[in-house]
Design a protein around this motif. Structure first.
Motif, PDB file in Angstrom:
ATOM      1  N   ARG A   2       0.817  -1.201   0.000  1.00 16.40           N
ATOM      2  CA  ARG A   2       0.000   0.000   0.000  1.00 16.40           C
ATOM      3  C   ARG A   2       0.850   1.250   0.000  1.00 16.40           C
ATOM      4  N   VAL A   3       0.535   2.155  -0.877  1.00 16.25           N
ATOM      5  CA  VAL A   3       1.209   3.446  -0.915  1.00 16.25           C
ATOM      6  C   VAL A   3       0.133   4.496  -0.749  1.00 16.25           C
ATOM      7  N   ARG A   4       0.327   5.365   0.221  1.00 17.03           N
ATOM      8  CA  ARG A   4      -0.691   6.387   0.459  1.00 17.03           C
ATOM      9  C   ARG A   4      -0.502   7.569  -0.462  1.00 17.03           C
ATOM     10  N   LEU A   5      -1.573   8.300  -0.599  1.00 15.26           N
ATOM     11  CA  LEU A   5      -1.540   9.505  -1.415  1.00 15.26           C
ATOM     12  C   LEU A   5      -0.848  10.603  -0.611  1.00 15.26           C
ATOM     13  N   PRO A   6       0.183  11.246  -1.152  1.00 14.60           N
ATOM     14  CA  PRO A   6       0.804  12.353  -0.408  1.00 14.60           C
ATOM     15  C   PRO A   6      -0.235  13.452  -0.158  1.00 14.60           C
ATOM     16  N   ASP A   7      -0.141  14.082   0.993  1.00 10.03           N
ATOM     17  CA  ASP A   7      -1.144  15.086   1.377  1.00 10.03           C
ATOM     18  C   ASP A   7      -1.298  16.196   0.351  1.00 10.03           C
ATOM     19  N   GLU A   8      -0.156  16.595  -0.248  1.00  8.06           N
ATOM     20  CA  GLU A   8      -0.205  17.783  -1.102  1.00  8.06           C
ATOM     21  C   GLU A   8      -0.947  17.543  -2.424  1.00  8.06           C
ATOM     22  N   VAL A   9      -1.234  16.266  -2.756  1.00  4.72           N
ATOM     23  CA  VAL A   9      -1.932  16.034  -4.024  1.00  4.72           C
ATOM     24  C   VAL A   9      -3.377  15.602  -3.794  1.00  4.72           C
ATOM     25  N   ALA A  10      -3.894  15.857  -2.588  1.00  2.84           N
ATOM     26  CA  ALA A  10      -5.247  15.392  -2.269  1.00  2.84           C
ATOM     27  C   ALA A  10      -6.278  15.899  -3.270  1.00  2.84           C
ATOM     28  N   ASP A  11      -6.025  17.070  -3.854  1.00  2.00           N
ATOM     29  CA  ASP A  11      -7.005  17.623  -4.790  1.00  2.00           C
ATOM     30  C   ASP A  11      -6.757  17.158  -6.228  1.00  2.00           C
ATOM     31  N   ASP A  12      -5.614  16.521  -6.428  1.00  2.00           N
ATOM     32  CA  ASP A  12      -5.267  16.085  -7.770  1.00  2.00           C
ATOM     33  C   ASP A  12      -5.931  14.735  -8.028  1.00  2.00           C
ATOM     34  N   LYS A  13      -6.931  14.746  -8.923  1.00  2.00           N
ATOM     35  CA  LYS A  13      -7.744  13.553  -9.097  1.00  2.00           C
ATOM     36  C   LYS A  13      -6.955  12.359  -9.606  1.00  2.00           C
ATOM     37  N   GLU A  14      -5.970  12.640 -10.451  1.00  2.00           N
ATOM     38  CA  GLU A  14      -5.307  11.515 -11.093  1.00  2.00           C
ATOM     39  C   GLU A  14      -3.987  11.143 -10.442  1.00  2.00           C
ATOM     40  N   ALA A  15      -3.748  11.715  -9.263  1.00  2.00           N
ATOM     41  CA  ALA A  15      -2.487  11.411  -8.584  1.00  2.00           C
ATOM     42  C   ALA A  15      -2.394   9.927  -8.269  1.00  2.00           C
ATOM     43  N   ALA A  16      -3.514   9.343  -7.784  1.00  2.00           N
ATOM     44  CA  ALA A  16      -3.510   7.925  -7.432  1.00  2.00           C
ATOM     45  C   ALA A  16      -3.137   7.086  -8.643  1.00  2.00           C
ATOM     46  N   GLN A  17      -3.671   7.487  -9.775  1.00  2.00           N
ATOM     47  CA  GLN A  17      -3.417   6.815 -11.040  1.00  2.00           C
ATOM     48  C   GLN A  17      -1.938   6.809 -11.404  1.00  2.00           C
ATOM     49  N   ARG A  18      -1.318   7.984 -11.254  1.00  2.00           N
ATOM     50  CA  ARG A  18       0.098   8.113 -11.586  1.00  2.00           C
ATOM     51  C   ARG A  18       0.943   7.248 -10.670  1.00  2.00           C
ATOM     52  N   ILE A  19       0.622   7.295  -9.366  1.00  2.00           N
ATOM     53  CA  ILE A  19       1.394   6.507  -8.406  1.00  2.00           C
ATOM     54  C   ILE A  19       1.255   5.029  -8.747  1.00  2.00           C
ATOM     55  N   ALA A  20       0.033   4.621  -9.111  1.00  2.00           N
ATOM     56  CA  ALA A  20      -0.224   3.228  -9.467  1.00  2.00           C
ATOM     57  C   ALA A  20       0.729   2.774 -10.557  1.00  2.00           C
ATOM     58  N   ASN A  21       0.792   3.553 -11.618  1.00  2.00           N
ATOM     59  CA  ASN A  21       1.626   3.161 -12.747  1.00  2.00           C
ATOM     60  C   ASN A  21       3.089   3.040 -12.343  1.00  2.00           C
ATOM     61  N   GLU A  22       3.538   4.006 -11.530  1.00  2.00           N
ATOM     62  CA  GLU A  22       4.942   3.992 -11.122  1.00  2.00           C
ATOM     63  C   GLU A  22       5.259   2.776 -10.270  1.00  2.00           C
ATOM     64  N   VAL A  23       4.375   2.481  -9.313  1.00  2.00           N
ATOM     65  CA  VAL A  23       4.634   1.370  -8.401  1.00  2.00           C
ATOM     66  C   VAL A  23       4.687   0.057  -9.171  1.00  2.00           C
ATOM     67  N   VAL A  24       3.698  -0.172 -10.031  1.00  2.00           N
ATOM     68  CA  VAL A  24       3.654  -1.432 -10.766  1.00  2.00           C
ATOM     69  C   VAL A  24       4.862  -1.542 -11.698  1.00  2.00           C
ATOM     70  N   ALA A  25       5.195  -0.433 -12.357  1.00  2.00           N
ATOM     71  CA  ALA A  25       6.332  -0.470 -13.287  1.00  2.00           C
ATOM     72  C   ALA A  25       7.619  -0.782 -12.537  1.00  2.00           C
ATOM     73  N   ALA A  26       7.819  -0.135 -11.378  1.00  2.00           N
ATOM     74  CA  ALA A  26       9.046  -0.350 -10.612  1.00  2.00           C
ATOM     75  C   ALA A  26       9.156  -1.809 -10.179  1.00  2.00           C
ATOM     76  N   LEU A  27       8.039  -2.369  -9.708  1.00  2.00           N
ATOM     77  CA  LEU A  27       8.090  -3.748  -9.227  1.00  2.00           C
ATOM     78  C   LEU A  27       8.323  -4.723 -10.371  1.00  2.00           C
ATOM     79  N   GLN A  28       7.657  -4.438 -11.501  1.00  2.00           N
ATOM     80  CA  GLN A  28       7.810  -5.334 -12.641  1.00  2.00           C
ATOM     81  C   GLN A  28       9.246  -5.366 -13.140  1.00  2.00           C
ATOM     82  N   SER A  29       9.929  -4.216 -13.095  1.00  2.00           N
ATOM     83  CA  SER A  29      11.280  -4.207 -13.633  1.00  2.00           C
ATOM     84  C   SER A  29      12.266  -4.812 -12.629  1.00  2.00           C
ATOM     85  N   ASP A  30      11.983  -4.698 -11.324  1.00  2.00           N
ATOM     86  CA  ASP A  30      12.938  -5.201 -10.340  1.00  2.00           C
ATOM     87  C   ASP A  30      12.759  -6.676 -10.005  1.00  2.00           C
TER      88      ASP A  30
END
Lengths: 537, 325
Positions: free
Chosen positions: B95-123
């Motif tokens: 689980r990765v939480r949404l940083p406080d400063e992007v609470a209003d950014d609707k697609e922040a969760a989406q971006r984090i999702a892509n990064e996390v999955v990509a990082a894990l897949q490559s490692d």
């Protein structure tokens, strides 16, 4: 009380069997077996498996209503300018602004005000059923017009935009060839998309994230590179950034604001390959009016570049070598075969009237879903066995009645869920288990009461009769309060949690029916037949 | 055939004798629970905190490389991820939480999702994505508000119903017992740091429902005995009622527990949170029905008049007339 006439017995058995039989297709679906063809001809409706059981993706899209309002204002500005230009004699206006969500402008000659009003009024129409208009028109200071949208007008526009958006989303998903998607509008400005079996929703999200607003605009060749870099547009021009992956990535281009063509006159779009460069391109076909406009634009601007703009980003800016008359054109812009295909799908299904952003996404792999069903079924089986043993060693014959009732109860819940076409989710399985544990509660209450009545020295029939009667009060009160909790869970829950609430609520009804009504019928039949003078309970 | 009797016939436990110490303990537990919730905080899942939850299997490994996963995801710069085993030893939830400063950014969760999955897949070459939830700050906020309303409405609606069916004291008593159950459940989630999400709310509402079953059965018997034994002192009457319904209380809690136990032991991993909450809640709920809901009636002033219809003028005249005759 223990009197069950023939008609009542037939009726109760009939009801039980109908609901139990309705569960048969669902049982096949849950055990992963194929439902036999001949049976499917008679009745084939099973519960839906939630995405957490079937595997797949759930995506929640949201549109920003302010965007719809802004676009509407822009359209209004264009219509007003056009109307004033076309007026005879022309009405000169100036100082147009779109600040604070309102359109304000000055009519240069105060004598034209009444004429302008007559021209603007037809541009606004009624909104909704209340007879309210969608815009209000005011004249302040004698010559300044203020055209403001009404809430009803905005609401209607958002509603229309969302209806179109749902259709566009449906077309795009269908074009991907995905199976049985569910696309539902939720609330004022949201769309839920559920696609069973879809493991990687990346492609789908890319497709839905593209507005696919296609425009062709002439390049402003007189613009200086330094001006573009600083983001300063000359009068009548605008600066547009390059699309990622295209030749213009990281830079920008100046184009003429007016006189372009919009992509809403497309009839088809296909991915193909450029004959010379063998690059992946998208071939588009215009309808006749679009084709004519495209021919006119290219004929008048041979040897000048025009920009192909997608979602306010420049894809490419080829030179017009010769007029394009056939109504088809090619779009290039550094595509891969996939991205060209995706753009073709987006263009075919039409532009989204409003940007959609993904605000919630849940994906479950299909293996995990199957494992969950298996584990859930096993737990349910073992749990039921334990409850059955406990009930029988505690209440003997009465325990047998309640466990048979329990089996009917489980089947009836499943049957009713199938008839209502509801969705079984993972928490729903927990709901089943909980219902199994709780459904016997009614029987425990009744049986304990019968024990008590016997202890007080009542005769067998009277004890049973009193047991049922005295226990019913608490049973009904308890079920009604649980019903309240279940309904609130349904109203405030979402997705899988709702599935839990559905099972609980249906289970309340069926468990009262099976645990109170059915067992009473069986006990009554036994008592009439055997007329026992002793009761083992 | 000799049948099992879990509670002997002539059971007469003096429950009410120790009502004051038990009440003190319970109230202290309620206070402690809220203190824990406020200081320690609840371990909000992505439903309520927003962000990204990835469930994955490491297909080639016997055990998931939890420490490495934590490091890889932690390096992305979204704070310390919560990495937990999930079902099989080679399955984890990250689980990765949404940083406080992007609470209003609707697609922040989406971006984090892509990064996390990509990082894990490559490692991790044997990384298999089993599931993936990402919830934007906006939606998670709505979920949280809705959940609070659901709990509040459920408690009030239920209390109101009991008030109508019984007397106001019973409504207040039930509400207090429910408040006790919800508080303790929250306290347990705070101390054990179990993931608190939408499913937990479902569990709490289920606990409310079933704790109330117990309470209603006890109350129903109290009402009955109040009508039957007009002269009996209230504490004694409450004890009698609780004892009379004890066999049922024990039996029902037991059937629920044995039904849930297999689900807890070998049910789907995704249901562990829901089941464990309900499992613990059954104990809390049973206790509160006996020790919270019943004794409070003494202090709220329930007595033998509670279920007697008010004497009307007509009754009085009639009585007087009979007295004269």
């Amino acid at each position: 009380m223990l009197d069950f006439p023939q008609w009542k017995r037939i009726w109760l058995w009939g009801l039980t069997l109908v609901f139990c039989l309705a569960a048969v297709p669902s049982l096949f679906a849950l055990s992963g077996q194929k439902y036999p063809e001949p049976l499917a001809k008679i009745y084939d409706q099973s519960v839906n498996l939630g995405l957490d059981l079937a595997g797949g993706s759930h995506i929640l899209l949201e549109a920003e209503p302010t965007q719809v309002a802004a676009q509407r204002l822009e359209t209004m500005e264009e219509s007003v300018s056009a109307a004033m230009r076309r007026a005879d004699p022309r009405i000169r206006i100036g100082d147009i602004s779109r600040r604070e969500g309102r359109l304000t402008f000055m009519v240069e000659n105060p004598a034209d005000v009444d004429r302008a009003r007559d021209l603007i009024e037809p541009l606004t129409t009624g909104a909704g059923l209340t007879g309210q208009r969608d815009w209000t028109i005011q004249v302040v200071d004698g010559q300044r017009f203020v055209i403001a949208p009404t809430q009803a007008g905005i609401d209607q526009a958002v509603n229309n935009a969302m209806e179109t958006a749902v259709e566009v989303v449906r077309k795009r998903i269908d074009a991907l060839g995905t199976r049985e998607p569910t696309i539902i509008r939720q609330g004022d400005n949201r769309i839920v998309v559920q696609v069973p079996g879809l493991q990687d929703p990346g492609e789908l999200k890319d497709l839905l994230g593209q507005t696919a607003k296609l425009e062709f605009k002439l390049v402003d060749v007189e613009a200086q590179a330094s001006e573009i870099q600083e983001g300063i547009a000359r009068p009548g021009s605008q600066i547009i950034p390059g699309a990622p992956g295209s030749d213009f990535e990281g830079s920008a281009i100046a184009v003429k604001r007016l006189g372009g063509i919009k992509g809403d006159t497309l009839t088809d779009a296909r991915q193909s390959f450029d004959a010379q460069t063998n690059e992946a391109v998208v071939t588009i076909t215009f309808d006749s009016s679009g084709g004519q406009r495209f021919a006119k634009l290219t004929r008048e601007n041979v040897n000048r570049p025009f920009a192909i703009i997608l979602d306010d980003q420049v894809l490419s800016a080829p030179n017009i070598n010769e007029p394009i008359l056939g109504g088809t054109a090619q779009i290039s812009g550094g595509f891969t075969v996939e991205s060209a295909n995706q753009l073709a799908i987006s263009l075919r299904s039409g532009a989204l009237p409003v940007d959609l952003s993904v605000i919630e996404e849940r994906t479950v792999g299909p293996d995990l879903g199957a494992d969950s069903i298996e584990a859930g079924m096993l737990a349910m089986g073992v749990g039921s066995m334990l409850v059955i043993v406990l009930m029988i060693v505690t209440y003997g014959r009465f325990g047998v009645y309640s466990t048979v009732a329990l089996a009917f109860n489980v089947l009836m819940i499943l049957g009713i869920m199938a008839i209502l076409n509801t969705t079984l989710t993972l928490p729903g399985i927990a709901g089943f288990v909980l219902t199994i544990g709780a459904a016997v509660d009614a029987n425990v209450l009744i049986n304990e009461r019968i024990r008590e009545e016997r202890k007080r020295g009542r005769r067998v029939v009277a004890a049973v009769e009193n047991g049922y009667k005295e226990a019913s009060r608490a049973i009904y009160d308890a079920n009604i309060t649980n019903f309240i909790a279940g309904v609130l869970l349904f109203l405030f829950g979402s997705g899988p949690v709702r599935g839990f609430a559905v099972v609980l609520v249906i289970g309340l009804f069926t468990s009262v029916f099976t645990a109170v009504v059915l067992t009473r019928m069986w006990v009554a039949m036994w008592l009439r037949k055997k007329r026992p003078s002793e009761l083992v309970i | 055939m000799k049948l099992l009797k879990l509670v002997p016939d002539d059971t007469n436990i003096k429950f009410l004798k120790y009502r004051v110490p038990f009440y003190v303990i319970s109230v202290l537990l309620i206070i402690a629970s809220w203190a824990l919730v406020l200081t320690n905080g609840l371990n909000y899942g992505v439903d309520f905190a927003g962000g990204q939850e990835v469930r994955a299997t490491f297909t080639e490994s016997a055990e998931a490389p939890v420490a490495e996963v934590r490091e890889v995801v932690g390096d992305l710069g979204y704070g310390e991820p919560v990495v937990q085993r999930f079902g099989e030893p080679n399955q984890v939830s990250i689980r990765v939480r949404l940083p406080d400063e992007v609470a209003d950014d609707k697609e922040a969760a989406q971006r984090i999702a892509n990064e996390v999955v990509a990082a894990l897949q490559s490692d991790f070459p044997d990384f298999r994505l089993d599931g993936n939830d990402n919830v934007s700050g906006k939606v998670s906020g709505e979920f949280f508000t809705q959940a609070q309303w659901a709990l509040l409405f459920a408690m009030l609606a239920i209390a109101l119903y009991i008030w109508i069916r019984f007397e106001w004291q019973f409504g207040v008593g039930a509400l207090f017992a429910l408040f006790h159950d919800v508080s303790l459940t929250l306290g347990m989630f705070a101390i054990l740091q179990l993931e608190f999400n939408l499913t937990t709310i479902a569990a709490i509402l289920a606990i409310i429902g079933y704790s109330l079953n117990d309470t209603i059965v006890v109350y129903d018997r109290i009402r009955e005995n109040l009508k039957k034994f007009r002269k009996m002192p209230i504490p004694e009457l409450l004890d009698l009622s609780v004892n009379e319904t004890l066999a049922r209380t024990v039996m029902t809690s037991l059937t629920l527990l044995v039904a849930l136990l297999p689900l807890l032991l070998f049910g789907p991993a995704a249901l562990f949170g829901l089941t464990s909450a309900i499992f613990l809640g059954i104990f809390v709920g049973t206790y509160s029905s006996v020790y919270m809901a019943a004794p409070i009636l003494i202090w709220l002033g329930v007595d033998s008049h509670s279920f007697v219809p008010e004497e009307t003028e007509l009754d009085k005249q009639e009585k007087a007339a009979r007295g004269l005759a």
